[in-house]
Each structure stands twice: as C-alpha cells, then as structure tokens.
Design a protein around this motif. Structure first.
Motif, PDB file in Angstrom:
ATOM      1  N   LEU A 135       0.831  -1.196   0.000  1.00  0.00           N
ATOM      2  CA  LEU A 135       0.000   0.000   0.000  1.00  0.00           C
ATOM      3  C   LEU A 135       0.871   1.253   0.000  1.00  0.00           C
ATOM      4  O   LEU A 135       1.966   1.267   0.556  1.00  0.00           O
ATOM      5  CB  LEU A 135      -0.917   0.044   1.229  1.00  0.00           C
ATOM      6  CG  LEU A 135      -1.828  -1.155   1.509  1.00  0.00           C
ATOM      7  CD1 LEU A 135      -2.825  -0.797   2.611  1.00  0.00           C
ATOM      8  CD2 LEU A 135      -2.571  -1.609   0.265  1.00  0.00           C
ATOM      9  N   HIS A 170     -13.715   5.144  -4.367  1.00  0.00           N
ATOM     10  CA  HIS A 170     -12.697   5.451  -5.366  1.00  0.00           C
ATOM     11  C   HIS A 170     -12.863   6.907  -5.731  1.00  0.00           C
ATOM     12  O   HIS A 170     -13.988   7.393  -5.861  1.00  0.00           O
ATOM     13  CB  HIS A 170     -12.833   4.550  -6.600  1.00  0.00           C
ATOM     14  CG  HIS A 170     -11.546   4.420  -7.354  1.00  0.00           C
ATOM     15  ND1 HIS A 170     -11.107   5.382  -8.219  1.00  0.00           N
ATOM     16  CD2 HIS A 170     -10.607   3.451  -7.348  1.00  0.00           C
ATOM     17  CE1 HIS A 170      -9.949   5.004  -8.722  1.00  0.00           C
ATOM     18  NE2 HIS A 170      -9.626   3.840  -8.215  1.00  0.00           N
ATOM     19  N   SER A 228     -11.517  -0.126 -10.088  1.00  0.00           N
ATOM     20  CA  SER A 228     -10.964  -0.539  -8.807  1.00  0.00           C
ATOM     21  C   SER A 228     -11.342  -1.988  -8.539  1.00  0.00           C
ATOM     22  O   SER A 228     -12.516  -2.316  -8.430  1.00  0.00           O
ATOM     23  CB  SER A 228     -11.476   0.345  -7.671  1.00  0.00           C
ATOM     24  OG  SER A 228     -11.030  -0.159  -6.433  1.00  0.00           O
ATOM     25  N   SER A 256     -10.812  -1.903  -3.907  1.00  0.00           N
ATOM     26  CA  SER A 256     -11.239  -0.790  -3.053  1.00  0.00           C
ATOM     27  C   SER A 256     -11.542  -1.236  -1.633  1.00  0.00           C
ATOM     28  O   SER A 256     -11.487  -0.447  -0.697  1.00  0.00           O
ATOM     29  CB  SER A 256     -12.457  -0.096  -3.653  1.00  0.00           C
ATOM     30  OG  SER A 256     -13.537  -0.998  -3.800  1.00  0.00           O
ATOM     31  N   TYR A 316      -8.504  -0.678   0.870  1.00  0.00           N
ATOM     32  CA  TYR A 316      -8.025   0.649   1.242  1.00  0.00           C
ATOM     33  C   TYR A 316      -7.995   0.764   2.770  1.00  0.00           C
ATOM     34  O   TYR A 316      -8.885   0.260   3.464  1.00  0.00           O
ATOM     35  CB  TYR A 316      -8.955   1.733   0.715  1.00  0.00           C
ATOM     36  CG  TYR A 316      -8.946   1.976  -0.772  1.00  0.00           C
ATOM     37  CD1 TYR A 316      -8.461   1.038  -1.665  1.00  0.00           C
ATOM     38  CD2 TYR A 316      -9.461   3.164  -1.290  1.00  0.00           C
ATOM     39  CE1 TYR A 316      -8.478   1.274  -3.025  1.00  0.00           C
ATOM     40  CE2 TYR A 316      -9.486   3.411  -2.646  1.00  0.00           C
ATOM     41  CZ  TYR A 316      -8.999   2.462  -3.517  1.00  0.00           C
ATOM     42  OH  TYR A 316      -9.031   2.702  -4.866  1.00  0.00           O
ATOM     43  N   ARG A 355      -3.606   2.794  -0.358  1.00  0.00           N
ATOM     44  CA  ARG A 355      -4.283   1.854  -1.254  1.00  0.00           C
ATOM     45  C   ARG A 355      -3.266   1.042  -2.036  1.00  0.00           C
ATOM     46  O   ARG A 355      -2.105   1.435  -2.179  1.00  0.00           O
ATOM     47  CB  ARG A 355      -5.222   2.591  -2.206  1.00  0.00           C
ATOM     48  CG  ARG A 355      -4.542   3.519  -3.186  1.00  0.00           C
ATOM     49  CD  ARG A 355      -5.555   4.005  -4.213  1.00  0.00           C
ATOM     50  NE  ARG A 355      -4.947   4.901  -5.172  1.00  0.00           N
ATOM     51  CZ  ARG A 355      -5.447   5.165  -6.378  1.00  0.00           C
ATOM     52  NH1 ARG A 355      -6.559   4.566  -6.756  1.00  0.00           N
ATOM     53  NH2 ARG A 355      -4.854   5.987  -7.191  1.00  0.00           N
ATOM     54  N   GLU A 367      -3.209  -0.395  -8.352  1.00  0.00           N
ATOM     55  CA  GLU A 367      -4.322   0.368  -8.914  1.00  0.00           C
ATOM     56  C   GLU A 367      -3.857   1.543  -9.771  1.00  0.00           C
ATOM     57  O   GLU A 367      -4.643   2.087 -10.543  1.00  0.00           O
ATOM     58  CB  GLU A 367      -5.221   0.884  -7.795  1.00  0.00           C
ATOM     59  CG  GLU A 367      -6.046  -0.191  -7.152  1.00  0.00           C
ATOM     60  CD  GLU A 367      -7.361   0.339  -6.618  1.00  0.00           C
ATOM     61  OE1 GLU A 367      -8.308  -0.449  -6.566  1.00  0.00           O
ATOM     62  OE2 GLU A 367      -7.451   1.528  -6.273  1.00  0.00           O
TER      63      GLU A 367
END
Length: 610
Positions: A505, A537, A544, A547, A550, A569, A573
């Motif tokens: 992340l 998002h 996504s 999501s 996250y 995140r 992505e």
C-alpha cells in the motif's frame, strides 16, 4: 476525509465500469484482475486503439529492415517479431487482426543463408564483434523462442527447420563470442553485452526438447558459464539467462545448474538491486538508472515461480507472488502496455508514458499467461494444491474448479472455490501474508487442518461442493533492512513500506495531493489504521478491483502543525490511474511518538544554525 476528493461508488456503477472495460465473465460475474489485465495487454497487441498499431509490416520491421524509414530497435532483429509470435502462439489467434500463420510464413522468408535474421553484412569474427553483433544475437534469441512456441502449438515442420537453422547459426557465432578477449571487450555494454549470448539458453533447451538433439542443450550448458556477476548490466538479459538455466536443469537434471540459479537468485534478493516493489530495476548496480522494466519484472516473477515449482521451497513462491501482485501489476499502463517507471528509494515519480511496445508489452503478457496456465494450481503430485489466489477457471482430467475472490469482511478476505469435478485430495495454501483462516463448505463452518503450509479438511471434497476460505490479512511494515514489523507492534518511530496481506500500500498524488506535496516527510499514526467500509474510489472513470483493501490512517504533516487523514491503497491500482507520484516508504510511529516528533521538528527552520 475532507482532504481527499473522492466519491462513493455504488455496486451497480462499479459493475457498469467493469462491463465497459470488457472484463471476461465467469458464471455471469467478473473473472477478476488477472483476466482483466491479460485482456488489456492482448487488446493492445491486436486492436487499433493506441499507436503504434501492430500490423504485419510493423511487426516484421526488425527482419524486413527499411533503413531509410526504420522502426526503433530494428537492429535487434527478431526481438519484437519473435516475442509477438511467441505470445500469440500460446494464446491463440482468435481475435487477432494479423493472421499469425501468414505472419510466421512471411517471417521465415527473411532468414539468411547462415540461419540468422537481420543484417547479413555483420561478420562474426574476433576483430569485428561489437554492439551491433550483440543486438542481432539478442533479437535472434527471441525469434528462436517465438518460432519454437509456434511449432509446439501448430507442428509446422518448415518452422522447426527454420528454428534448427537458427540454432546452428548461434552455435557458430558462439565459437567466436566466447573467446575471453571478446567477453572482456563486451564488459559494461549493458543491453548489448554478453547477456545477448547467454539469453539464447532458453531457446537452445527448447530446441533440444522438441528435436531430441542434445547438442543444443550441451551448448546451453557451456553458454551460461559466460554470465558474469550482476555488476552493472541489463537485468532482463541476466534474469532471462537464469530462467534458461532453470529450464536446462529441468531438462538434464544436472544439480549444478539448479545450484547456480539458486545462488544467483538468493544473492540478488539480499542485494540493493532488489527493490521495495518486490522486484528489480532495469539495470543492476548502485549507479544504475533508477527505473524498472516490464521485461525484467516479468522475468523475476517467472523465475521465482519456476524455482518454487522445481524446489518446492515456499520462499520462491512468496517472492513471485509479491512481485506479481505489486511490481508487475503496477508496471502495466492503462493502455495495456508494460514498460518503465522512474522509481526511487521511497516510491515512484510521475513521468511521460514509458510504454515499451517493442518488448515489455509482449513479455508482460507472456508472464501473465504463464501464471494463469501454470502456477495458480499445482497438479503435479498425488494432490491438487491451490498455490496462488487469483480468479480463474481451472480444468484438467483431475479437476474442474472455479476460483473467485469472493468478498472482504473486516480484515478477512474470502475466496470461493466451486468444485465441479475432483479426483484427488485438494489442499489450499496457507499464505504467509495471513495470520488465520476461517473455512466454510456449502455454507457450514468447518475446522481446517493446517499443516506444512496447506489447509485440508477431515471430510472428502466432492463435485458440487462450494468452499469458502477467509484469510485474516496481516498489516506489517517492511523496513529497508528487511525487518518485518506488525503495525500493532511498532515501538518508537520506523520508516518502511506497509504490506496489507499480499498487497503493498502507498499514498499517491491522485488520491491525496496534499499528502504527497512538498514537504512530504509526514508521520503516520500507526495506532489509527482503520478499514474504509465503503467501495470508495476518487475517480468515477477508473477501475478498482481492490477498493475493499483501502486503509485510512491519521498523520501529521511534515511542514506545519496538523492532524489529518489519508488513504493507503494498493499500488497496483495506479495502472488505472495513470501513474502519478507515489510514496511507499513512509515514517510510522505511535501517536505519542508522532506528537513529540511534530512538536520538535515541524515548523523549525531547516537552515537554522545548530
């Protein structure tokens, strides 16, 4: 989270986005990220959406060379054309505008009398060997792999004859290139160094496999001895060579070959050439260019998974999985291309589109296809083992299984396995990125047996069973020195990369430009990490898949007194968000540590006299 301009996407809208982008369907549902990415790359190579368009003339421009209007890297003869033939042979040509059979037939028309493709004027003698000779050898090595992939699928004897002729050309060229003075001369040549010779191993081993003639594998066993230590050299050629040596071991079972690959791999992982993305840079060496390369990342994924398949050592599987979910997925652009990104010790920087259509786009697709076909489910022994958790339909004489990333509840990520047919016992890997597993069979909770890294059940699994396994995702900070510290156990202040289950992340300027703006030496409160419960998002036009992974976290800004929130995140992505500025290596502390640090340093003049 007022600092981040995002909107909530409803499930209906998310499904509309998926349909718009043409995700393959399994039982009426999206087939998942891997199928989506494969489709992106495949469409890039077969449709007229982005430039350059892959027409037959364009593809063959490195073997049918027009010097007055040359395509980039035409002198790497067979590099693009061979890669294209390879990946399209593997995937089939059902959607290609270029007729693959005609393409291959036309390609071999340009083979020279001595077996080479490309410039016939280059003389392979000790007094003339240079960069152009190496470039030709590199491209010819990729062409050999492509021709053999085509033959292996379609059994065209004319194509095999062309491949044999090309293999014989290499053996003659090797006799010159292997001279010690030539090897020394090529030192430091980077992408046109000795790796242009050693990368032939992949094709040579395949040639022996398909013809039964051991002279090619014997030549391969000599060739890899020319590969020097990493030094400052092109990582793609180095890793392709190691993949070839691993193939050689699989062919001749010479333990020395496997030892060579394992030692080189382990040494690489322990070095500064291994990046925080879980992969490697384009060039090795401390003074090398700070960017990645899709080809090298694809090679690293395939080499890691290949080592796992041969040795059964889970460390290779975990490294390959990390690189796949993060480095390779991150490397792909919204166009479907793979290529280059400027990477740093803390993350990556925004730049122009480094879409390497001449190599990485095809090599990245080749790796994704390899993962899909060979590494998600292992059916080589008396048991079926699920090794990677990716959405796929798997079918063999022993099993018919549909795998789907099902849902996420809190920190538990569920995968569902629809068993349509099964003739063996089935095991499910207990991944290192999870701390616990909860299991259901046909909706009824089951107590799993976890042993030797795999989950099994006391009852037999049969056709029509539906298995759901939920993994409790770990949250850990990986430091530059390789320490793995659970985020709940942070003491003091540390700097590192947050791993959430299998995902890396980060904070990027697309999601939070305030966080990444200068100065961005912010302090994140480790105790404030929470889940984001909605499908969030920030841009309705983007895709996504993750999501639900996250995380929200509080932080103090490095430039002024503050207490804000940001979102971490998955870095993969950014494929769909046009790679911007990304921070991965960030400073984490408990709330008290961060408060003390902010009060002491935040607004002080950095140029003050000590």
């Amino acid at each position: 989270m007022k600092q981040i301009k995002r909107r909530v996407i409803g499930m209906a809208l998310l499904m509309f986005i998926h349909a718009t982008y043409g995700i393959a369907q399994v039982n009426g549902r999206a087939a998942g990220e891997l199928a989506y990415r494969i489709n992106m790359a495949y469409r890039r190579l077969t449709e007229n959406v982005y430039k350059p368009v892959f027409t037959e003339k364009f593809i063959l421009a490195d073997v049918n060379i027009e010097h007055d209007n040359a395509r980039r890297f035409y002198n790497f003869s067979g590099d693009l054309s061979g890669r294209y033939i390879e990946v399209m042979s593997l995937m089939g040509e059902n959607r290609t505008k270029v007729n693959l059979h005609q393409l291959v037939k036309d390609a071999i028309k340009y083979q020279g009398p001595d077996g080479r493709f490309g410039d016939q004027r280059l003389i392979f003698s000790e007094d003339q060997i240079g960069k152009q000779h190496m470039a030709l050898l590199w491209g010819n090595g990729r062409m050999l792999v492509g021709l053999l992939a085509y033959y292996n699928r379609y059994h065209d004897k004319e194509v095999l004859a062309a491949a044999v002729k090309l293999g014989d050309f290499f053996i003659k060229a090797y006799g010159v290139c292997a001279a010690p003075e030539i090897v020394k001369r090529l030192d430091g040549f980077g992408a046109t160094g000795i790796i242009c010779v050693t990368q032939f191993i992949e094709g040579l081993v395949t040639l022996s496999q398909l013809t039964g003639d051991h002279k090619y594998s014997e030549q391969a066993s000599k060739a890899y001895k020319l590969l020097p230590d990493r030094g400052k050299q092109h990582s793609h050629g180095y890793l392709t060579t190691l993949r070839g040596v691993l193939m050689l071991y699989d062919y001749d079972k010479n333990a020395a070959d496997l030892t060579y690959v394992k030692n080189a791999y382990d040494n690489l992982i322990a070095s500064g050439d291994y990046t925080i993305f879980g992969s490697v840079r384009e060039y090795f060496g401390k003074d090398a260019i700070e960017r990645d390369e899709g080809c090298s990342t694809a090679d690293f994924v395939r080499l890691s998974l290949g080592l796992y398949k041969v040795t059964g050592e889970v460390k290779y599987l975990e490294k390959g999985e990390l690189a796949l979910f993060n480095a390779l997925f991150f490397n792909q652009y919204y166009t479907g291309d793979f290529g280059h990104h400027i990477i740093t010790e803390t993350g990556s920087e925004p730049h122009y589109l480094h879409a390497a259509w001449w190599c990485c786009t095809m090599h990245g697709l080749r790796a994704l296809y390899d993962v899909q076909q060979n590494y998600i489910i292992n059916n080589a022994s008396s048991k079926i083992k699920v090794d990677l958790y990716l959405d796929v339909n798997y079918k063999s004489k022993d099993a018919d299984i549909a795998i789907q990333r099902f849902k996420k509840a809190g920190d538990t990520l569920f995968y569902q396995f629809q068993i349509r047919q099964i003739n063996k016992q089935i095991l499910f890997r207990m991944p290192g990125w999870a701390s616990n597993a909860v299991c259901y069979i046909n909706g009824k909770k089951e107590v799993p047996n976890i042993a030797n890294g795999y989950i099994s059940f006391n009852r037999a699994i049969k056709a029509d069973d539906r298995i759901s396994i939920g993994f409790l995702l770990k949250k850990a900070i990986i430091t530059a020195s390789g320490e793995n510290i659970p985020i709940s156990e942070i003491k003091g202040t540390i700097k590192g990369v947050l791993h959430y289950g299998p995902y890396i992340l980060g904070v990027d300027d697309k999601a939070d430009p305030d966080f990444t703006a200068e100065p961005n030496n912010n302090i994140l409160y480790s105790k404030s990490v929470t889940l984001i419960k909605n499908n969030i998002h920030h841009n309705l036009e983007k895709v996504s898949f993750l999501s639900d992974t996250y995380l929200s976290i509080n932080y103090q800004h490095g430039g002024y007194p503050s207490s804000y929130q940001t979102v971490l995140r998955p870095i993969s992505e950014l494929t769909f968000d046009r790679h911007g500025y990304l921070l991965l290596s960030i400073t984490y502390a408990t709330d008290k540590n961060a408060t003390d640090l902010q009060r002491k340093d935040s607004m002080q003049n950095p140029w003050r006299k000590k």
